[in-house]
Write a protein that holds these residues in place. Structure first.
Motif, PDB file in Angstrom:
ATOM      1  N   ASN A  49      -6.126   2.024   6.665  1.00  0.00           N
ATOM      2  CA  ASN A  49      -6.589   3.378   6.329  1.00  0.00           C
ATOM      3  C   ASN A  49      -5.634   4.440   6.866  1.00  0.00           C
ATOM      4  O   ASN A  49      -5.324   5.433   6.189  1.00  0.00           O
ATOM      5  CB  ASN A  49      -7.991   3.607   6.891  1.00  0.00           C
ATOM      6  CG  ASN A  49      -9.064   2.888   6.086  1.00  0.00           C
ATOM      7  OD1 ASN A  49      -8.865   2.570   4.915  1.00  0.00           O
ATOM      8  ND2 ASN A  49     -10.186   2.613   6.716  1.00  0.00           N
ATOM      9  N   ARG A  75       0.616   7.933   3.963  1.00  0.00           N
ATOM     10  CA  ARG A  75       1.253   7.976   2.639  1.00  0.00           C
ATOM     11  C   ARG A  75       0.860   9.241   1.881  1.00  0.00           C
ATOM     12  O   ARG A  75       1.713   9.909   1.283  1.00  0.00           O
ATOM     13  CB  ARG A  75       0.827   6.737   1.838  1.00  0.00           C
ATOM     14  CG  ARG A  75       1.436   6.664   0.439  1.00  0.00           C
ATOM     15  CD  ARG A  75       0.666   5.687  -0.421  1.00  0.00           C
ATOM     16  NE  ARG A  75      -0.707   6.138  -0.638  1.00  0.00           N
ATOM     17  CZ  ARG A  75      -1.636   5.430  -1.261  1.00  0.00           C
ATOM     18  NH1 ARG A  75      -1.362   4.215  -1.693  1.00  0.00           N
ATOM     19  NH2 ARG A  75      -2.863   5.908  -1.410  1.00  0.00           N
ATOM     20  N   ASP A  76      -0.419   9.617   1.941  1.00  0.00           N
ATOM     21  CA  ASP A  76      -0.877  10.819   1.242  1.00  0.00           C
ATOM     22  C   ASP A  76      -0.282  12.081   1.852  1.00  0.00           C
ATOM     23  O   ASP A  76      -0.157  13.106   1.174  1.00  0.00           O
ATOM     24  CB  ASP A  76      -2.405  10.889   1.277  1.00  0.00           C
ATOM     25  CG  ASP A  76      -3.049   9.751   0.487  1.00  0.00           C
ATOM     26  OD1 ASP A  76      -2.357   9.168  -0.376  1.00  0.00           O
ATOM     27  OD2 ASP A  76      -4.226   9.439   0.749  1.00  0.00           O
ATOM     28  N   ALA A 116       0.825  -1.208   0.000  1.00  0.00           N
ATOM     29  CA  ALA A 116       0.000   0.000   0.000  1.00  0.00           C
ATOM     30  C   ALA A 116       0.863   1.265   0.000  1.00  0.00           C
ATOM     31  O   ALA A 116       0.501   2.274  -0.611  1.00  0.00           O
ATOM     32  CB  ALA A 116      -0.926   0.001   1.217  1.00  0.00           C
ATOM     33  N   LEU A 117       2.019   1.213   0.657  1.00  0.00           N
ATOM     34  CA  LEU A 117       2.886   2.387   0.740  1.00  0.00           C
ATOM     35  C   LEU A 117       3.667   2.625  -0.545  1.00  0.00           C
ATOM     36  O   LEU A 117       3.709   3.720  -1.078  1.00  0.00           O
ATOM     37  CB  LEU A 117       3.856   2.249   1.917  1.00  0.00           C
ATOM     38  CG  LEU A 117       3.276   2.460   3.311  1.00  0.00           C
ATOM     39  CD1 LEU A 117       4.306   2.115   4.371  1.00  0.00           C
ATOM     40  CD2 LEU A 117       2.827   3.905   3.494  1.00  0.00           C
ATOM     41  N   LYS A 160      -9.602  12.360  -4.316  1.00  0.00           N
ATOM     42  CA  LYS A 160      -8.618  11.578  -3.574  1.00  0.00           C
ATOM     43  C   LYS A 160      -9.097  11.408  -2.146  1.00  0.00           C
ATOM     44  O   LYS A 160      -9.129  12.351  -1.374  1.00  0.00           O
ATOM     45  CB  LYS A 160      -7.252  12.272  -3.582  1.00  0.00           C
ATOM     46  CG  LYS A 160      -6.587  12.277  -4.947  1.00  0.00           C
ATOM     47  CD  LYS A 160      -5.153  12.782  -4.852  1.00  0.00           C
ATOM     48  CE  LYS A 160      -4.451  12.715  -6.200  1.00  0.00           C
ATOM     49  NZ  LYS A 160      -3.048  13.173  -6.112  1.00  0.00           N
ATOM     50  N   GLY A 161      -9.471  10.188  -1.803  1.00  0.00           N
ATOM     51  CA  GLY A 161      -9.923   9.911  -0.449  1.00  0.00           C
ATOM     52  C   GLY A 161     -11.405  10.215  -0.280  1.00  0.00           C
ATOM     53  O   GLY A 161     -11.956  11.105  -0.907  1.00  0.00           O
ATOM     54  N   THR A 164      -2.488   4.034   7.437  1.00  0.00           N
ATOM     55  CA  THR A 164      -1.271   3.939   6.632  1.00  0.00           C
ATOM     56  C   THR A 164      -1.431   4.699   5.318  1.00  0.00           C
ATOM     57  O   THR A 164      -0.522   5.422   4.878  1.00  0.00           O
ATOM     58  CB  THR A 164      -0.938   2.467   6.354  1.00  0.00           C
ATOM     59  OG1 THR A 164      -0.715   1.799   7.601  1.00  0.00           O
ATOM     60  CG2 THR A 164       0.304   2.343   5.490  1.00  0.00           C
ATOM     61  N   LEU A 165      -2.594   4.564   4.690  1.00  0.00           N
ATOM     62  CA  LEU A 165      -2.843   5.278   3.433  1.00  0.00           C
ATOM     63  C   LEU A 165      -2.901   6.792   3.671  1.00  0.00           C
ATOM     64  O   LEU A 165      -2.402   7.576   2.855  1.00  0.00           O
ATOM     65  CB  LEU A 165      -4.157   4.790   2.818  1.00  0.00           C
ATOM     66  CG  LEU A 165      -4.169   3.322   2.362  1.00  0.00           C
ATOM     67  CD1 LEU A 165      -5.545   2.935   1.848  1.00  0.00           C
ATOM     68  CD2 LEU A 165      -3.116   3.077   1.293  1.00  0.00           C
ATOM     69  N   ASN A 166      -3.489   7.212   4.803  1.00  0.00           N
ATOM     70  CA  ASN A 166      -3.494   8.646   5.137  1.00  0.00           C
ATOM     71  C   ASN A 166      -2.072   9.170   5.312  1.00  0.00           C
ATOM     72  O   ASN A 166      -1.731  10.274   4.865  1.00  0.00           O
ATOM     73  CB  ASN A 166      -4.297   8.884   6.416  1.00  0.00           C
ATOM     74  CG  ASN A 166      -5.794   8.796   6.176  1.00  0.00           C
ATOM     75  OD1 ASN A 166      -6.256   8.792   5.039  1.00  0.00           O
ATOM     76  ND2 ASN A 166      -6.558   8.729   7.245  1.00  0.00           N
TER      77      ASN A 166
END
Length: 642
Positions: free
Chosen positions: A374, A380-381, A343-344, A446-447, A376-378
């Motif tokens: 989730n 990354r963004d 995901a990263l 995005k998101g 982790t994705l935040n």
């Protein structure tokens, strides 16, 4: 030796200060006047040179020394001009007149802050042709030019000193009459003042032996100041705590109101999705061309997205059905590592830090994995150019003071998951709204704005706590506190479940209780396609009547939310009281607290979450009718065969 009184002391200092202030104010005025005088003098000399330049231009143009001296001679009429020079364009002096006046003491004073002799020049330009023909310069004696300025300055200083002396003497006289005499009585009164309890008290011996009035006033003032500071400090802390608690209460009430609204919307939306999904699955059995099948697939995909959306909304509203189990983070994180790294991406560094002796926490493992993904994705963004992500897990204790400040969290032992990045960070204003659904700082598209809201709802429903720490430009840390599982954790043993598939459901009779007529119609059609006899009811009263008049009922599907005085849970209790072994499954898109307590489904409850597919319905029927367990592929195979 008698000490000087306050009046005499103030007289000495007052007169000194008056003289100093007179000098200071006079000096400031002199500086301002000098600037103005200098500008006026410069302007006057420049105008004088302009007037004299006409003859000088003619002399320089003709290179005539006699004419040049005649043009320069009138300038020497002014006593402050000591020399006049006219130079042609070749640099040759064609007129050079000068005089040397006797030196004066004023020249030395002038030399302290400006030049004693100053040179002024003007270019000589022939007006008709515009040709440069030379320059005219004069030497000015600054001391003579500033004679009037010096006279005014002396007058200003003397006047300023006299004014300040007069005002000081007047104030000292008034002070003697108004303050000096009653000062002793005022001091005694001050010593008896208590800012919290203004009651007279006995004068301490140390203050009684004071040497003069100032000493007494100082001791009294210190006493009052010390007590007042302590009191104000306590009052300030109390007000700050009250303000913080009030803001937290308002924030909690706002999130709770949003949660109730979101839960209600999700319930109605799930009913709508249940109708759409059921109708689409019924259409699958119809003969459709390729275009129809493609449109049907698109509609199914859209329904699945809507179902995921309502699931996230229910997570925020704390009304999703959870299945909490003891979780050991040191076992959970290694299993998620590959997923999180994918995901990263390669430009991000992922690090796990787990403390030794970790406790088990009590939560839904699948939902916890979703929350960690989730977050982790935040992270990354928040690091568009790459960065470091750290997931740290440790045991912690939340004390009473911290819980009182934060609210909605009980003191005790928790397992803390800290997800930290070194990204862009968040402002305090953004943090205040971060847990609200659909609030996002990301660009459009995005998101979804539901990641943190879902995490908030999951943690709160699990009996935990969530906190954001962030600084703009430094990064963000999100801390999840999940309650410790303090009971003995039994080692898990895995055994392959016995699979007993029902080849068909023919011959069974099921009572379906649903208040929405469209949902009821779709469920009835799905069951009838499985060759099940269906008895329907739209409320608890009708369902009880049908139950009493139908002896061959095998099971019931009951919606949780029903009109009238009885909800689905209460209706099920009545049915089970009359027939203890009667099998019941619940349908709902919004469970509230009817079948969920302590963040988990009640033991033995079978829940069919709306919107549900025909495969999920068949799975629930398999469990409901005690025919065994099966996975989705096996159920689908039987349904396709039928």
């Amino acid at each position: 030796m008698k000490k000087p009184t306050i009046a005499l002391t103030l007289t000495r200092y007052g007169l000194t200060i008056a003289i100093v202030l007179g000098l200071v104010t006079g000096s400031i005025q002199i500086i301002r006047d000098y600037s103005d005088e200098k500008l006026r003098n410069d302007s006057f000399i420049q105008k004088m040179l302009v007037l004299a330049s006409a003859g000088a231009v003619q002399a320089a143009f003709q290179i005539d020394k006699t004419l040049a001296e005649e043009a320069a001679q009138p300038l020497l009429v002014y006593d402050f001009i000591t020399a006049v020079t006219i130079i042609d364009d070749r640099g040759i002096h064609i007129a050079d007149l000068a005089r040397k006046p006797p030196p004066k003491a004023i020249d030395q004073l002038t030399g302290l802050f400006t030049e004693s002799y100053k040179l002024y020049e003007i270019k000589l330009i022939e007006s008709k042709t515009g040709i440069y023909v030379g320059k005219l310069s004069v030497e000015v004696r600054s001391g003579i030019l500033l004679d009037d300025f010096y006279d005014r300055s002396i007058h200003v200083i003397i006047t300023g000193i006299l004014k300040n002396l007069f005002l000081t003497i007047l104030l000292l006289y008034l002070f003697h009459l108004v303050l000096s005499l009653p000062l002793s009585m005022l001091t005694k009164r001050l010593n008896t003042v208590d800012p919290r309890k203004p009651e007279p008290f006995r004068l301490p011996q140390r203050i009684a032996r004071a040497n003069n009035e100032i000493t007494e006033v100082a001791l009294s003032a210190n006493h009052i100041l010390r007590a007042s500071q302590d009191y104000l400090h306590e009052l300030e802390n109390s007000q700050a705590l009250t303000k913080k608690m009030t803001n937290q209460l308002r924030h909690s009430e706002r999130l709770s109101a949003i949660s109730q609204l979101v839960g209600g919307v999700a319930h109605d939306f799930n009913n709508i999705l249940a109708i759409i999904l059921g109708s689409l699955e019924l259409l699958e059995n119809q003969a459709l061309d390729e275009r129809g099948k493609r449109l049907l697939t698109m509609a199914r995909d859209a329904t699945d997205k809507g179902s995921k959306l309502t699931s996230q909304l229910l997570a925020y509203s704390r009304n999703q059905p959870l299945e909490p189990t003891p979780i050991l983070a040191s076992e959970l994180l290694p299993n998620m590592e590959q997923l999180l790294r994918r995901a990263l991406g390669e430009q991000y560094a992922l690090e796990f830090i787990t403390s030794s002796g970790l406790w088990h926490c009590f939560a839904d493992s699948q939902q916890l994995e979703t929350v960690l993904l989730n977050l982790t994705l935040n992270a990354r963004d928040a690091m568009p150019n790459g960065g470091n992500l750290t997931i740290e897990v440790r045991n912690t204790w939340l004390d009473v003071e911290y819980c009182a400040q934060e609210g909605e969290v009980e003191p005790g032992q928790y397992v803390c998951f800290a997800i930290s990045d070194n990204g862009t960070g968040m402002s305090k204003k953004v943090i205040a709204h971060a847990f609200e659904p659909y609030f996002s700082t990301k660009p459009v598209g995005k998101g979804s704005g539901l990641g943190l809201a879902m995490a908030y709802g999951f943690v709160k429903q699990s009996g935990g706590h969530i906190k954001i720490y962030s600084e703009e430009g430094q990064g963000t840390t999100v801390k999840l506190y999940l309650p410790r599982y303090s009971q003995l954790v039994k080692p898990s043993t895995f055994s392959e479940p016995t699979v007993v598939l029902v080849p068909d459901f023919a011959g069974y009779c099921i009572l379906v209780v649903e208040d929405d007529p469209l949902v009821l119609e779709v469920v009835k059609a799905q069951l009838m396609e499985m060759q099940i006899e269906v008895i329907t009811a739209t409320d608890a009263k009708t369902a009880l009547t049908a139950f009493h008049h139908t002896q061959k009922l095998d099971a019931a599907l009951i919606d949780i939310v029903l009109p009238g005085h009885l909800n689905g849970r209460q209706l099920a209790n009545l049915l089970e009281a009359e027939r203890p072994h009667f099998r019941i499954a619940f349908m709902s898109g919004y469970t509230e607290n009817a079948i969920i307590h302590n963040a988990r489904l009640d033991e033995g409850v079978i829940l069919l979450q709306k919107p549900f597919s025909r495969k999920n319905l068949a799975l629930v029927l398999n469990r409901l009718l005690k025919r065994g367990n099966a996975d989705l592929e096996q159920v689908q195979a039987v349904l396709d065969k039928n």
